[in-house]
Design a protein around this motif. Structure first.
Motif, mmCIF file in Angstrom:
data_model
loop_
_atom_site.group_PDB
_atom_site.id
_atom_site.type_symbol
_atom_site.label_atom_id
_atom_site.label_comp_id
_atom_site.label_asym_id
_atom_site.label_seq_id
_atom_site.Cartn_x
_atom_site.Cartn_y
_atom_site.Cartn_z
ATOM 1 N N MET A 26 30.716 30.544 35.313
ATOM 2 C CA MET A 26 31.679 31.249 36.211
ATOM 3 C C MET A 26 31.325 31.365 37.640
ATOM 4 N N LEU A 27 30.102 31.412 38.016
ATOM 5 C CA LEU A 27 29.905 31.379 39.591
ATOM 6 C C LEU A 27 30.344 29.986 40.186
ATOM 7 N N ASP A 28 30.062 29.036 39.397
ATOM 8 C CA ASP A 28 30.497 27.583 39.796
ATOM 9 C C ASP A 28 31.905 27.602 39.934
ATOM 10 N N GLU A 29 32.698 28.241 38.799
ATOM 11 C CA GLU A 29 34.065 28.208 39.041
ATOM 12 C C GLU A 29 34.662 28.873 40.346
ATOM 13 N N LEU A 30 33.929 30.081 40.592
ATOM 14 C CA LEU A 30 34.455 30.834 41.539
ATOM 15 C C LEU A 30 34.330 30.126 42.849
ATOM 16 N N ALA A 31 33.272 29.353 43.194
ATOM 17 C CA ALA A 31 32.898 28.605 44.235
ATOM 18 C C ALA A 31 33.692 27.443 44.305
ATOM 19 N N ASP A 32 34.598 26.896 43.700
ATOM 20 C CA ASP A 32 35.359 25.875 43.796
ATOM 21 C C ASP A 32 37.077 26.428 43.423
ATOM 22 N N PRO A 33 37.491 26.522 44.668
ATOM 23 C CA PRO A 33 39.123 27.124 44.792
ATOM 24 C C PRO A 33 39.984 26.198 43.663
ATOM 25 N N ALA A 34 39.739 24.895 43.623
ATOM 26 C CA ALA A 34 40.623 24.387 42.467
ATOM 27 C C ALA A 34 40.578 24.943 41.029
ATOM 28 N N ARG A 35 39.147 25.469 40.806
ATOM 29 C CA ARG A 35 38.949 25.957 39.233
ATOM 30 C C ARG A 35 38.754 27.349 39.170
ATOM 31 N N ALA A 36 38.738 28.036 40.337
ATOM 32 C CA ALA A 36 38.582 29.421 40.389
ATOM 33 C C ALA A 36 39.611 30.209 39.436
ATOM 34 N N PRO A 37 39.420 31.350 38.789
ATOM 35 C CA PRO A 37 40.431 31.864 37.851
ATOM 36 C C PRO A 37 41.612 32.410 38.608
ATOM 37 N N PRO A 38 42.626 32.711 38.245
ATOM 38 C CA PRO A 38 43.983 33.018 39.058
ATOM 39 C C PRO A 38 43.855 34.422 39.853
ATOM 40 N N ALA A 39 42.932 35.347 39.313
ATOM 41 C CA ALA A 39 42.898 36.411 39.908
ATOM 42 C C ALA A 39 42.042 36.452 41.329
ATOM 43 N N ALA A 40 40.956 35.485 40.918
ATOM 44 C CA ALA A 40 39.992 35.248 42.453
ATOM 45 C C ALA A 40 40.623 34.420 43.311
ATOM 46 N N GLN A 41 41.922 33.435 42.883
ATOM 47 C CA GLN A 41 42.642 32.895 43.926
ATOM 48 C C GLN A 41 43.517 33.855 44.607
ATOM 49 N N GLU A 42 43.879 34.669 43.820
ATOM 50 C CA GLU A 42 45.160 35.708 44.334
ATOM 51 C C GLU A 42 44.300 36.706 45.515
ATOM 52 N N LEU A 43 43.015 37.071 45.014
ATOM 53 C CA LEU A 43 42.166 37.742 45.887
ATOM 54 C C LEU A 43 42.063 37.140 47.207
ATOM 55 N N LEU A 44 41.505 35.929 47.248
ATOM 56 C CA LEU A 44 41.437 35.099 48.378
ATOM 57 C C LEU A 44 42.884 35.121 49.459
ATOM 58 N N ARG A 45 43.959 34.671 48.643
ATOM 59 C CA ARG A 45 45.443 34.895 49.197
ATOM 60 C C ARG A 45 45.522 36.292 50.057
ATOM 61 N N ARG A 46 45.316 37.282 49.258
ATOM 62 C CA ARG A 46 45.600 38.575 49.775
ATOM 63 C C ARG A 46 44.725 38.940 50.810
ATOM 64 N N VAL A 47 43.546 38.447 50.720
ATOM 65 C CA VAL A 47 42.575 38.969 51.938
ATOM 66 C C VAL A 47 43.075 37.879 53.159
ATOM 67 N N GLY A 48 43.553 36.692 52.842
ATOM 68 C CA GLY A 48 43.937 35.849 53.953
ATOM 69 C C GLY A 48 45.206 36.466 54.472
ATOM 70 N N ARG A 49 45.963 37.346 53.885
ATOM 71 C CA ARG A 49 47.088 37.586 54.227
ATOM 72 C C ARG A 49 46.706 38.813 55.124
ATOM 73 N N LEU A 50 45.738 39.565 55.021
ATOM 74 C CA LEU A 50 45.371 40.662 55.692
ATOM 75 C C LEU A 50 44.752 40.561 57.256
ATOM 76 N N PHE A 51 44.078 39.063 57.226
ATOM 77 C CA PHE A 51 43.649 38.384 58.319
ATOM 78 C C PHE A 51 44.359 36.960 58.613
ATOM 79 N N PRO A 52 45.574 37.033 58.818
ATOM 80 C CA PRO A 52 46.281 35.698 59.073
ATOM 81 C C PRO A 52 45.730 34.786 60.230
#
Length: 190
Positions: A26-52
């Motif tokens: 799971m740690l390996d999946e989280l480290a690879d944006p292409a394989r990260a679970p949808p919830a982890a990808q969404e979390l990164l998108r939301r943090v990115g929107r907070l800090f454009p």
């Protein structure tokens, strides 16, 4: 290490895992944006929107690895020691902790770009620098408390502190209580 306990018929029982946190796969999946679970990808998108104004992305796998560090702290039998694993190729961009009653943790710094070994890929590309240095990547740790419920009596606050003037003591301690879905962003060299 310790993965797969109880998975599959006829497997021999293994010693308990050293952590109750996330497994290596799971740690390996989280480290690879292409394989990260949808919830982890969404979390990164939301943090990115907070800090454009920033490019929010996980640390690339292996970016902090240092063959020199591993060689310097290897055991006498040339097997990597726990200390070399902390500095060398075993450095991970993601960690999944699951503290239980009785666990204790020492004061630590997640990553200080000024302390990297010169042969680490990150240092080769960006140099060794002070975090938040103008024109250099800013290393930030993200703590997520995913619990749906948390009883205040359980404690488990995350503590942050500055080094004391003598370099060994601590001062200015701040505690962050666990709250469901709380997200904490902090400089990695805190």
């Amino acid at each position: 290490e310790g993965e797969g306990e109880g998975e599959g018929e006829g497997e021999a029982l293994q010693a308990p895992r050293a952590t109750l946190g996330l497994r290596t796969a799971m740690l390996d999946e989280l480290a690879d944006p292409a394989r990260a679970p949808p919830a982890a990808q969404e979390l990164l998108r939301r943090v990115g929107r907070l800090f454009p104004e920033f490019h929010v992305a996980p640390m690339p796998p292996g970016a902090m690895a240092s063959q020199l560090a591993e060689a310097l702290v290897a055991d006498e039998d040339d097997a990597p020691s726990e200390q070399s694993a902390a500095r060398g190729p075993a450095i991970r961009s993601h960690v999944g902790n699951a503290a239980v009653e009785g666990d204790s943790y020492a004061w630590h710094v997640d990553m200080d770009p000024a302390c990297l070994f010169f042969d680490a890929p990150w240092a080769e590309r960006h140099g060794c620098y002070v975090n938040r240095e103008l024109g250099k990547p800013w290393l930030v740790s993200m703590l997520l408390y995913p619990d749906e419920a948390w009883d205040e009596a359980w404690g488990a606050e995350t503590l942050f502190a500055d080094d004391g003037d003598d370099g060994e003591s601590i001062k200015n301690v701040v505690a962050t209580r666990v709250l469901p879905a709380r997200l904490v962003l902090m400089d990695q060299d805190v």
